[in-house]
Design a protein around this motif. Structure first.
Motif, PDB file in Angstrom:
ATOM      1  N   GLN A  51      59.409  35.226  23.085  1.00 56.10           N
ATOM      2  CA  GLN A  51      58.074  34.623  24.262  1.00 56.10           C
ATOM      3  C   GLN A  51      57.253  33.787  23.653  1.00 56.10           C
ATOM      4  O   GLN A  51      56.958  34.060  22.824  1.00 56.10           O
ATOM      5  N   PHE A  52      56.675  33.464  24.737  1.00 57.60           N
ATOM      6  CA  PHE A  52      55.707  32.757  24.564  1.00 57.60           C
ATOM      7  C   PHE A  52      53.946  33.124  25.482  1.00 57.60           C
ATOM      8  O   PHE A  52      54.505  32.904  26.850  1.00 57.60           O
ATOM      9  N   VAL A  53      53.182  32.723  25.000  1.00 57.10           N
ATOM     10  CA  VAL A  53      52.166  33.465  25.519  1.00 57.10           C
ATOM     11  C   VAL A  53      50.765  32.319  25.901  1.00 57.10           C
ATOM     12  O   VAL A  53      50.992  31.814  24.427  1.00 57.10           O
ATOM     13  N   ASP A  79      56.364  23.809  16.210  1.00 54.63           N
ATOM     14  CA  ASP A  79      55.785  25.251  15.214  1.00 54.63           C
ATOM     15  C   ASP A  79      55.459  26.511  15.847  1.00 54.63           C
ATOM     16  O   ASP A  79      53.952  27.044  15.494  1.00 54.63           O
ATOM     17  N   GLY A  80      56.130  26.911  17.116  1.00 55.36           N
ATOM     18  CA  GLY A  80      55.747  28.158  17.692  1.00 55.36           C
ATOM     19  C   GLY A  80      55.021  27.986  18.934  1.00 55.36           C
ATOM     20  O   GLY A  80      54.614  29.416  19.072  1.00 55.36           O
ATOM     21  N   ASP A  81      54.438  27.058  19.326  1.00 61.24           N
ATOM     22  CA  ASP A  81      53.240  26.866  20.358  1.00 61.24           C
ATOM     23  C   ASP A  81      54.394  25.513  21.751  1.00 61.24           C
ATOM     24  O   ASP A  81      55.746  24.815  21.097  1.00 61.24           O
TER      25      ASP A  81
END
Length: 88
Positions: free
Chosen positions: A24-26, A48-50
């Motif tokens: 999940q991404f916020v 990079d996780g974004d």
């Protein structure tokens, strides 16, 4: 990759679920495409996780909405009431 808008938290953060990578991404709510709603699907790019790019995927949103409605209708037609008698 594809993800869907699961929820909005504190009217500030959008939580997007990407099932294919089990993540999940916020992101800030204001970074969502205009007109986005909960359960909408998006095409995403991640680095990079974004999330670096996000766009509304109307076709997948409509397909998933139809699948959900069909499932609900199937469940409703199978429910013929309880097998148990009420005590009065």
């Amino acid at each position: 990759m594809k993800g869907f808008l699961d929820r909005i938290e504190n009217d500030r953060h959008a939580v997007i679920i990407v099932e294919e990578i089990n993540q999940q991404f916020v992101i800030a709510k204001n970074h969502l495409p205009s007109g986005s709603q909960i359960h909408d699907w998006f095409e995403l790019s991640e680095k990079d996780g974004d999330i670096i790019n996000i766009s509304l995927d109307r076709k997948t949103t409509e397909i998933q909405k139809n699948k959900t409605e069909n499932l609900i209708n199937r469940v409703r037609t199978k429910n013929k009431g309880s097998k148990f008698k009420k005590r009065g």
